[in-house]
Scaffold this motif. Structure first.
Motif, PDB file in Angstrom:
ATOM      1  N   THR A 111      31.415  35.327  24.310  1.00 34.90           N
ATOM      2  CA  THR A 111      30.500  36.312  23.726  1.00 34.90           C
ATOM      3  C   THR A 111      30.589  36.200  22.209  1.00 34.90           C
ATOM      4  OG1 THR A 111      32.159  38.068  23.565  1.00 34.90           O
ATOM      5  CG2 THR A 111      30.929  37.900  25.651  1.00 34.90           C
ATOM      6  N   PHE A 112      29.814  36.991  21.513  1.00 40.18           N
ATOM      7  CA  PHE A 112      29.878  36.937  20.048  1.00 40.18           C
ATOM      8  C   PHE A 112      31.183  37.511  19.503  1.00 40.18           C
ATOM      9  CE2 PHE A 112      27.838  41.000  20.932  1.00 40.18           C
ATOM     10  CZ  PHE A 112      28.458  41.869  20.056  1.00 40.18           C
ATOM     11  N   TRP A 113      31.896  38.289  20.284  1.00 34.77           N
ATOM     12  CA  TRP A 113      33.157  38.873  19.817  1.00 34.77           C
ATOM     13  C   TRP A 113      34.403  38.265  20.449  1.00 34.77           C
ATOM     14  CZ3 TRP A 113      30.210  41.428  23.482  1.00 34.77           C
ATOM     15  CH2 TRP A 113      30.836  41.710  24.684  1.00 34.77           C
ATOM     16  N   ALA A 114      34.217  37.439  21.483  1.00 38.34           N
ATOM     17  CA  ALA A 114      35.384  36.946  22.211  1.00 38.34           C
ATOM     18  C   ALA A 114      35.172  35.522  22.699  1.00 38.34           C
ATOM     19  CB  ALA A 114      35.658  37.852  23.409  1.00 38.34           C
ATOM     20  N   SER A 115      36.276  34.774  22.797  1.00 43.18           N
ATOM     21  CA  SER A 115      36.172  33.446  23.403  1.00 43.18           C
ATOM     22  C   SER A 115      35.976  33.576  24.907  1.00 43.18           C
ATOM     23  CB  SER A 115      37.397  32.591  23.083  1.00 43.18           C
ATOM     24  OG  SER A 115      38.545  33.114  23.684  1.00 43.18           O
ATOM     25  N   ARG A 116      36.449  34.698  25.484  1.00 41.97           N
ATOM     26  CA  ARG A 116      36.212  35.013  26.891  1.00 41.97           C
ATOM     27  C   ARG A 116      36.135  36.537  27.039  1.00 41.97           C
ATOM     28  NH1 ARG A 116      36.500  30.364  26.384  1.00 41.97           N
ATOM     29  NH2 ARG A 116      37.287  28.734  27.736  1.00 41.97           N
ATOM     30  N   PHE A 117      35.159  36.998  27.807  1.00 45.60           N
ATOM     31  CA  PHE A 117      35.071  38.406  28.163  1.00 45.60           C
ATOM     32  C   PHE A 117      34.431  38.495  29.543  1.00 45.60           C
ATOM     33  CE2 PHE A 117      32.842  42.428  28.633  1.00 45.60           C
ATOM     34  CZ  PHE A 117      33.864  43.319  28.358  1.00 45.60           C
ATOM     35  N   GLY A 118      34.977  39.361  30.380  1.00 44.01           N
ATOM     36  CA  GLY A 118      34.412  39.574  31.699  1.00 44.01           C
ATOM     37  C   GLY A 118      34.827  40.924  32.244  1.00 44.01           C
ATOM     38  N   MET A 119      34.068  41.398  33.236  1.00 41.23           N
ATOM     39  CA  MET A 119      34.345  42.688  33.857  1.00 41.23           C
ATOM     40  C   MET A 119      34.320  42.530  35.373  1.00 41.23           C
ATOM     41  SD  MET A 119      31.885  44.961  31.340  1.00 41.23           S
ATOM     42  CE  MET A 119      31.956  46.390  32.360  1.00 41.23           C
ATOM     43  N   LEU A 120      35.206  43.258  36.043  1.00 40.45           N
ATOM     44  CA  LEU A 120      35.271  43.191  37.496  1.00 40.45           C
ATOM     45  C   LEU A 120      35.893  44.459  38.050  1.00 40.45           C
ATOM     46  CD1 LEU A 120      38.464  42.432  38.657  1.00 40.45           C
ATOM     47  CD2 LEU A 120      37.981  40.641  37.015  1.00 40.45           C
ATOM     48  N   VAL A 121      35.712  44.650  39.339  1.00 35.69           N
ATOM     49  CA  VAL A 121      36.410  45.689  40.086  1.00 35.69           C
ATOM     50  C   VAL A 121      37.220  44.937  41.130  1.00 35.69           C
ATOM     51  CG1 VAL A 121      36.199  47.695  41.606  1.00 35.69           C
ATOM     52  CG2 VAL A 121      34.609  47.402  39.689  1.00 35.69           C
ATOM     53  N   ASP A 122      38.536  45.137  41.127  1.00 32.91           N
ATOM     54  CA  ASP A 122      39.382  44.376  42.046  1.00 32.91           C
ATOM     55  C   ASP A 122      39.286  44.901  43.473  1.00 32.91           C
ATOM     56  OD1 ASP A 122      41.223  46.521  42.449  1.00 32.91           O
ATOM     57  OD2 ASP A 122      42.600  45.771  40.937  1.00 32.91           O
ATOM     58  N   ARG A 123      39.981  44.247  44.393  1.00 30.13           N
ATOM     59  CA  ARG A 123      39.913  44.594  45.820  1.00 30.13           C
ATOM     60  C   ARG A 123      40.413  45.997  46.122  1.00 30.13           C
ATOM     61  NH1 ARG A 123      44.630  40.410  47.564  1.00 30.13           N
ATOM     62  NH2 ARG A 123      43.947  39.460  45.641  1.00 30.13           N
ATOM     63  N   PHE A 124      41.128  46.602  45.179  1.00 28.33           N
ATOM     64  CA  PHE A 124      41.653  47.954  45.367  1.00 28.33           C
ATOM     65  C   PHE A 124      40.769  49.018  44.717  1.00 28.33           C
ATOM     66  CE2 PHE A 124      45.219  44.966  45.367  1.00 28.33           C
ATOM     67  CZ  PHE A 124      45.664  45.165  46.665  1.00 28.33           C
ATOM     68  N   GLY A 125      39.674  48.576  44.087  1.00 20.21           N
ATOM     69  CA  GLY A 125      38.741  49.506  43.472  1.00 20.21           C
ATOM     70  C   GLY A 125      39.006  49.801  42.011  1.00 20.21           C
ATOM     71  N   THR A 126      39.961  49.098  41.394  1.00 20.17           N
ATOM     72  CA  THR A 126      40.283  49.319  39.985  1.00 20.17           C
ATOM     73  C   THR A 126      39.364  48.482  39.102  1.00 20.17           C
ATOM     74  OG1 THR A 126      42.602  49.743  40.535  1.00 20.17           O
ATOM     75  CG2 THR A 126      42.114  49.215  38.233  1.00 20.17           C
ATOM     76  N   PRO A 127      38.679  49.122  38.140  1.00 18.06           N
ATOM     77  CA  PRO A 127      37.829  48.376  37.210  1.00 18.06           C
ATOM     78  C   PRO A 127      38.668  47.766  36.069  1.00 18.06           C
ATOM     79  CG  PRO A 127      37.489  50.757  36.960  1.00 18.06           C
ATOM     80  CD  PRO A 127      38.533  50.565  38.011  1.00 18.06           C
ATOM     81  N   TRP A 128      38.375  46.514  35.748  1.00 21.46           N
ATOM     82  CA  TRP A 128      39.100  45.774  34.699  1.00 21.46           C
ATOM     83  C   TRP A 128      38.124  45.161  33.722  1.00 21.46           C
ATOM     84  CZ3 TRP A 128      44.462  45.519  34.833  1.00 21.46           C
ATOM     85  CH2 TRP A 128      45.078  45.886  36.023  1.00 21.46           C
ATOM     86  N   MET A 129      38.543  45.054  32.464  1.00 20.88           N
ATOM     87  CA  MET A 129      37.855  44.262  31.441  1.00 20.88           C
ATOM     88  C   MET A 129      38.872  43.255  30.920  1.00 20.88           C
ATOM     89  SD  MET A 129      35.379  46.906  29.315  1.00 20.88           S
ATOM     90  CE  MET A 129      36.656  47.285  28.176  1.00 20.88           C
ATOM     91  N   ILE A 130      38.488  41.996  30.898  1.00 18.15           N
ATOM     92  CA  ILE A 130      39.354  40.927  30.387  1.00 18.15           C
ATOM     93  C   ILE A 130      38.719  40.443  29.094  1.00 18.15           C
ATOM     94  CG2 ILE A 130      40.382  38.680  30.865  1.00 18.15           C
ATOM     95  CD1 ILE A 130      41.226  40.942  32.844  1.00 18.15           C
ATOM     96  N   ASN A 131      39.499  40.443  28.029  1.00 13.83           N
ATOM     97  CA  ASN A 131      38.996  40.063  26.720  1.00 13.83           C
ATOM     98  C   ASN A 131      39.973  39.064  26.097  1.00 13.83           C
ATOM     99  OD1 ASN A 131      36.815  40.995  24.734  1.00 13.83           O
ATOM    100  ND2 ASN A 131      38.646  40.956  23.455  1.00 13.83           N
ATOM    101  N   CYS A 132      39.453  37.972  25.578  1.00 13.97           N
ATOM    102  CA  CYS A 132      40.287  36.984  24.904  1.00 13.97           C
ATOM    103  C   CYS A 132      39.719  36.770  23.497  1.00 13.97           C
ATOM    104  CB  CYS A 132      40.298  35.672  25.683  1.00 13.97           C
ATOM    105  SG  CYS A 132      41.390  34.425  24.973  1.00 13.97           S
ATOM    106  N   ASP A 133      40.564  36.982  22.518  1.00 15.21           N
ATOM    107  CA  ASP A 133      40.151  36.889  21.120  1.00 15.21           C
ATOM    108  C   ASP A 133      39.543  35.533  20.778  1.00 15.21           C
ATOM    109  OD1 ASP A 133      41.035  39.446  20.504  1.00 15.21           O
ATOM    110  OD2 ASP A 133      43.009  38.756  19.834  1.00 15.21           O
ATOM    111  N   LEU A 134      38.646  35.544  19.805  1.00 18.44           N
ATOM    112  CA  LEU A 134      38.152  34.312  19.221  1.00 18.44           C
ATOM    113  C   LEU A 134      39.286  33.669  18.430  1.00 18.44           C
ATOM    114  CD1 LEU A 134      34.707  35.523  17.849  1.00 18.44           C
ATOM    115  CD2 LEU A 134      35.052  33.800  19.629  1.00 18.44           C
ATOM    116  N   PRO A 135      39.314  32.343  18.344  1.00 22.81           N
ATOM    117  CA  PRO A 135      40.337  31.717  17.509  1.00 22.81           C
ATOM    118  C   PRO A 135      40.191  32.177  16.058  1.00 22.81           C
ATOM    119  CG  PRO A 135      39.136  30.077  18.813  1.00 22.81           C
ATOM    120  CD  PRO A 135      38.436  31.398  18.998  1.00 22.81           C
ATOM    121  N   ALA A 136      41.316  32.263  15.368  1.00 20.68           N
ATOM    122  CA  ALA A 136      41.321  32.741  13.977  1.00 20.68           C
ATOM    123  C   ALA A 136      40.595  31.827  13.033  1.00 20.68           C
ATOM    124  CB  ALA A 136      42.748  32.949  13.490  1.00 20.68           C
TER     125      ALA A 136
END
Length: 136
Positions: A111-136
């Protein structure tokens, strides 16, 4: 002050925390059932083996949770547990593990703010956001 997420489950806390321990590389610090607690006599027999409180240490963060008391469970909504990474490979590994048998809401991508970003709801119903910083 420390801010620690506390998750409620519909009788799947033990399985969820064992999965999170393995997936996130943490360590379960405590896990008490209703039957092991001072509330055992007030707990329906079918709930005695369910989790009254669990805590998982991941780095310097503690994730806590429990099985909701009977008739009190509500599906999680309006929040996500956010994980921040600096290594895209690790972000992908965790995203893929949490997404297994869950629902991907936004695939892990650049994305424009991250080298990786994604959203999911796991098998137990917990919502997660995964964000990985852009290289410096």
């Amino acid at each position: 002050m420390k801010l620690n997420p506390y998750l409620s489950f519909n009788d799947e806390c033990e399985a969820a925390f064992k999965f999170y321990e393995q997936c996130l590389g943490g360590k379960i610090d405590s896990m008490m059932t209703y039957g092991e607690s001072p509330m055992a006599e007030q707990t329906p027999p079918e709930k005695l083996d369910k989790i009254m409180h669990a805590s998982l240490i991941v780095g310097d963060t503690v994730l806590m949770g429990s099985d909701a008391p009977p008739q009190m469970f509500e599906k999680p909504q309006g929040f996500s547990v956010s994980l921040l990474f600096t290594d895209p490979v690790e972000a992908e590994r965790i995203f893929d593990a949490l997404a297994e048998n869950g629902t991907v809401q936004m695939p892990l991508q650049e994305t424009f703010w991250a080298s990786r970003f994604g959203m999911l709801v796991d098998r137990f119903g917990t919502p997660w956001m995964i964000n990985c910083d852009l290289p410096a």
